[in-house]
Scaffold this motif. Structure first.
Motif, PDB file in Angstrom:
ATOM      1  N   MET A   1       9.251  -0.725   9.963  1.00  0.00           N
ATOM      2  CA  MET A   1       8.476  -1.189   8.917  1.00  0.00           C
ATOM      3  C   MET A   1       8.291  -0.082   7.892  1.00  0.00           C
ATOM      4  O   MET A   1       8.078   1.063   8.398  1.00  0.00           O
ATOM      5  CB  MET A   1       7.026  -1.566   9.332  1.00  0.00           C
ATOM      6  CG  MET A   1       6.287  -2.227   8.191  1.00  0.00           C
ATOM      7  SD  MET A   1       4.733  -2.896   8.805  1.00  0.00           S
ATOM      8  CE  MET A   1       5.217  -4.273   9.742  1.00  0.00           C
ATOM      9  N   THR A   2       8.594  -0.160   6.667  1.00  0.00           N
ATOM     10  CA  THR A   2       8.547   0.896   5.596  1.00  0.00           C
ATOM     11  C   THR A   2       6.982   1.178   5.371  1.00  0.00           C
ATOM     12  O   THR A   2       6.039   0.340   5.742  1.00  0.00           O
ATOM     13  CB  THR A   2       9.172   0.223   4.283  1.00  0.00           C
ATOM     14  OG1 THR A   2       8.270  -0.559   3.919  1.00  0.00           O
ATOM     15  CG2 THR A   2      10.490  -0.355   4.644  1.00  0.00           C
ATOM     16  N   LEU A   3       6.861   2.507   4.552  1.00  0.00           N
ATOM     17  CA  LEU A   3       5.309   2.769   4.398  1.00  0.00           C
ATOM     18  C   LEU A   3       4.792   1.636   3.437  1.00  0.00           C
ATOM     19  O   LEU A   3       3.614   1.377   3.631  1.00  0.00           O
ATOM     20  CB  LEU A   3       5.391   4.129   3.667  1.00  0.00           C
ATOM     21  CG  LEU A   3       3.960   4.697   3.297  1.00  0.00           C
ATOM     22  CD1 LEU A   3       3.033   4.597   4.306  1.00  0.00           C
ATOM     23  CD2 LEU A   3       4.149   6.010   2.728  1.00  0.00           C
ATOM     24  N   LYS A   4       5.635   1.004   2.473  1.00  0.00           N
ATOM     25  CA  LYS A   4       5.118   0.110   1.589  1.00  0.00           C
ATOM     26  C   LYS A   4       4.676  -1.171   2.288  1.00  0.00           C
ATOM     27  O   LYS A   4       3.472  -1.569   2.018  1.00  0.00           O
ATOM     28  CB  LYS A   4       6.064  -0.169   0.563  1.00  0.00           C
ATOM     29  CG  LYS A   4       5.688  -1.107  -0.469  1.00  0.00           C
ATOM     30  CD  LYS A   4       7.083  -1.485  -1.678  1.00  0.00           C
ATOM     31  CE  LYS A   4       6.525  -2.399  -2.766  1.00  0.00           C
ATOM     32  NZ  LYS A   4       7.518  -2.542  -3.604  1.00  0.00           N
ATOM     33  N   SER A   5       5.405  -1.563   3.128  1.00  0.00           N
ATOM     34  CA  SER A   5       4.925  -2.697   3.947  1.00  0.00           C
ATOM     35  C   SER A   5       3.802  -2.426   4.859  1.00  0.00           C
ATOM     36  O   SER A   5       2.887  -3.421   4.806  1.00  0.00           O
ATOM     37  CB  SER A   5       6.012  -3.345   4.783  1.00  0.00           C
ATOM     38  OG  SER A   5       7.308  -3.479   4.019  1.00  0.00           O
ATOM     39  N   ARG A   6       3.523  -1.167   5.731  1.00  0.00           N
ATOM     40  CA  ARG A   6       2.382  -0.931   6.231  1.00  0.00           C
ATOM     41  C   ARG A   6       1.141  -0.836   5.298  1.00  0.00           C
ATOM     42  O   ARG A   6       0.089  -1.181   5.636  1.00  0.00           O
ATOM     43  CB  ARG A   6       2.612   0.389   7.005  1.00  0.00           C
ATOM     44  CG  ARG A   6       3.642   0.049   8.320  1.00  0.00           C
ATOM     45  CD  ARG A   6       3.528   1.137   9.205  1.00  0.00           C
ATOM     46  NE  ARG A   6       4.149   2.479   8.611  1.00  0.00           N
ATOM     47  CZ  ARG A   6       3.727   3.631   8.485  1.00  0.00           C
ATOM     48  NH1 ARG A   6       2.612   4.002   8.541  1.00  0.00           N
ATOM     49  NH2 ARG A   6       4.132   4.843   7.667  1.00  0.00           N
ATOM     50  N   ILE A   7       1.130  -0.319   4.125  1.00  0.00           N
ATOM     51  CA  ILE A   7       0.113  -0.262   3.176  1.00  0.00           C
ATOM     52  C   ILE A   7      -0.215  -1.664   2.913  1.00  0.00           C
ATOM     53  O   ILE A   7      -1.311  -2.133   2.664  1.00  0.00           O
ATOM     54  CB  ILE A   7       0.612   0.600   1.915  1.00  0.00           C
ATOM     55  CG1 ILE A   7       0.596   2.069   2.345  1.00  0.00           C
ATOM     56  CG2 ILE A   7      -0.457   0.531   0.782  1.00  0.00           C
ATOM     57  CD1 ILE A   7       0.846   3.189   1.194  1.00  0.00           C
ATOM     58  N   ALA A   8       0.901  -2.479   2.667  1.00  0.00           N
ATOM     59  CA  ALA A   8       0.460  -3.912   2.024  1.00  0.00           C
ATOM     60  C   ALA A   8      -0.079  -4.729   3.223  1.00  0.00           C
ATOM     61  O   ALA A   8      -1.214  -5.320   2.805  1.00  0.00           O
ATOM     62  CB  ALA A   8       1.837  -4.770   1.528  1.00  0.00           C
ATOM     63  N   ARG A   9       0.348  -4.419   4.485  1.00  0.00           N
ATOM     64  CA  ARG A   9      -0.382  -5.268   5.426  1.00  0.00           C
ATOM     65  C   ARG A   9      -1.943  -4.853   5.600  1.00  0.00           C
ATOM     66  O   ARG A   9      -2.747  -5.478   5.800  1.00  0.00           O
ATOM     67  CB  ARG A   9       0.333  -5.001   6.756  1.00  0.00           C
ATOM     68  CG  ARG A   9      -0.290  -5.565   8.096  1.00  0.00           C
ATOM     69  CD  ARG A   9       0.555  -5.637   9.115  1.00  0.00           C
ATOM     70  NE  ARG A   9       0.464  -4.169   9.611  1.00  0.00           N
ATOM     71  CZ  ARG A   9       1.198  -3.822  10.751  1.00  0.00           C
ATOM     72  NH1 ARG A   9       1.739  -4.648  11.501  1.00  0.00           N
ATOM     73  NH2 ARG A   9       1.200  -2.362  11.024  1.00  0.00           N
ATOM     74  N   GLU A  10      -2.248  -3.384   5.287  1.00  0.00           N
ATOM     75  CA  GLU A  10      -3.451  -2.762   5.407  1.00  0.00           C
ATOM     76  C   GLU A  10      -4.190  -3.432   4.505  1.00  0.00           C
ATOM     77  O   GLU A  10      -5.710  -3.869   4.741  1.00  0.00           O
ATOM     78  CB  GLU A  10      -3.543  -1.269   5.526  1.00  0.00           C
ATOM     79  CG  GLU A  10      -4.675  -0.853   5.618  1.00  0.00           C
ATOM     80  CD  GLU A  10      -4.580   0.750   5.570  1.00  0.00           C
ATOM     81  OE1 GLU A  10      -5.626   1.387   4.839  1.00  0.00           O
ATOM     82  OE2 GLU A  10      -3.361   1.324   6.008  1.00  0.00           O
ATOM     83  N   ILE A  11      -3.904  -3.547   3.184  1.00  0.00           N
ATOM     84  CA  ILE A  11      -4.715  -4.092   2.208  1.00  0.00           C
ATOM     85  C   ILE A  11      -5.043  -5.425   2.232  1.00  0.00           C
ATOM     86  O   ILE A  11      -6.178  -6.250   2.194  1.00  0.00           O
ATOM     87  CB  ILE A  11      -3.935  -3.825   0.889  1.00  0.00           C
ATOM     88  CG1 ILE A  11      -3.789  -2.488   0.359  1.00  0.00           C
ATOM     89  CG2 ILE A  11      -4.443  -4.700  -0.259  1.00  0.00           C
ATOM     90  CD1 ILE A  11      -2.759  -2.344  -0.599  1.00  0.00           C
ATOM     91  N   VAL A  12      -4.078  -6.328   2.927  1.00  0.00           N
ATOM     92  CA  VAL A  12      -4.379  -7.595   3.265  1.00  0.00           C
ATOM     93  C   VAL A  12      -5.364  -7.739   4.204  1.00  0.00           C
ATOM     94  O   VAL A  12      -6.295  -8.487   3.978  1.00  0.00           O
ATOM     95  CB  VAL A  12      -3.058  -8.474   3.727  1.00  0.00           C
ATOM     96  CG1 VAL A  12      -3.299  -9.807   4.196  1.00  0.00           C
ATOM     97  CG2 VAL A  12      -2.124  -8.609   2.623  1.00  0.00           C
TER      98      VAL A  12
END
Length: 357
Positions: A1-12
């Motif tokens: 999983m990319t950093l962008k995807s991990r950040i997006a999941r955390e924000i959600v």
């Protein structure tokens, strides 16, 4: 999983992320952070710093350290500290220039503060044959105070991120990063219900105000260190020398500005140094401070024009290149005025080279 995807999941899961937290993740995430995995300096990388423009920069910083040591009474033992040494070029050039002063290198305990594993490896190679063997620590708190400290921090403050606040017609809001209908990252505003100290300067609706708590904490820690040990810390960075509004967040990739939300961890993210906040924090911690001056003014005061002339005399064929390097470092439309310099020092009686009163 990319950093962008991990950040997006955390924000959600947890809600919009502050700009400061986002920048920290992009730069220092252990798995995908820019400095943790792929820092790229120099003409062939993403950005270039003053030591990589010309050897003159590091040489003059080395002579600044020598003169500071002399004004401290040439102590038999002192610590030469660099925070964020990059690829080691600045310190390599500084130590070479410092050979002119007998006793300086013999008295020197060289300490480098570097959180990036890849950059530390580069520094180890660069300084493998240095006149003084370096040792590495991870923070200012690890620096002992039983000997004077002479510290250099070139382009460090801009890596310490700030939160962003916006004045709206309905009051103040914080600028944060959220997620759009897909997996994309977007900027948005979150209303503030309390805990925000309004700036003392005038702000128009729509303008951004940056609060650099991490930079102020760095200034506080520097003030405590220098106040306890004696010595001086030289800060050079691009930024503001007076408080005021402005959105300074930028991402650089291959020397071009790119969208800071597009590809987290793949570009260098920075914000302007807030010199007023840093120096005020150092004062509150018990040290003294100089005012700010442009990098060009500081380098002129330290003798860069004389050094350039000597290099040109010794290498006439390289004179045009040296002249371009000089202009890049001190020119008003180059690094000369955008980049500022200031010093934190103790005791109060110390006259810091380049900032004489």
């Amino acid at each position: 999983m990319t950093l962008k995807s991990r950040i997006a999941r955390e924000i959600v899961l947890t809600g919009p992320m502050t700009v400061a937290d986002y920048v920290t993740r992009c730069l220092h995430d252990p798995q995908d952070g820019y400095y943790a995995t792929r820092p790229a300096l120099g003409e062939g990388g993403d950005f270039i710093t003053a030591p990589l423009v010309s050897q003159m920069f590091g040489e003059l910083i080395g002579l600044w350290a020598v003169e500071t040591w002399t004004r401290l009474g040439a102590p038999e033992r002192f610590r030469l500290v660099e925070v964020g040494p990059g690829d080691g070029t600045l310190m390599d050039d500084a130590l070479r220039a410092a050979r002119v002063m007998p006793g300086f290198l013999e008295a020197c305990d060289l300490v480098l503060i570097e959180p990036s594993g890849p950059l530390r490896t580069v520094q180890e190679r660069r300084l493998a044959d240095a006149d003084v063997a370096p040792r590495w620590v991870r923070s200012l708190e690890a620096i002992e105070t039983d000997a004077p400290v002479i510290l250099i921090a070139n382009e460090v403050l801009d890596c310490l991120p700030a939160r962003q606040f916006v004045k709206t017609d309905d009051g103040w809001a914080e600028r944060r990063i959220g997620v759009d209908d897909g997996d994309g990252l977007i900027f948005g505003l979150v209303g503030i219900t309390g805990g925000f100290t309004r700036p003392a300067f005038e702000v128009e609706p729509g303008q951004v105000v940056e609060i650099a708590d991490q930079q102020a904490a760095f200034g506080r820690d520097l003030g405590r260190l220098v106040g306890a040990a004696s010595g001086a810390a030289l800060l050079i960075d691009y930024g503001r020398d007076r408080a005021g509004p402005g959105d300074t967040l930028q991402a650089l990739k291959r020397h071009q500005k790119v969208d800071p939300l597009a590809d987290p961890g793949r570009a260098d993210l920075t914000q302007w140094a807030d010199f007023p906040a840093v120096l005020e924090a150092a004062l509150q911690a018990g040290a003294d401070v100089t005012g700010c001056r442009g990098q060009g003014d500081l380098l002129r005061a330290l003798g860069i024009e004389t050094r350039a002339q000597r290099l040109m005399s010794g290498r006439p064929e390289a004179a045009p290149v040296i002249a371009r390097q000089l202009e890049r470092l001190i020119g008003d439309t180059q690094m000369g005025t955008l980049f500022k310099a200031a010093a934190i020092f103790s005791p109060r009686s110390l006259s810091v080279p380049g900032f004489e009163r």
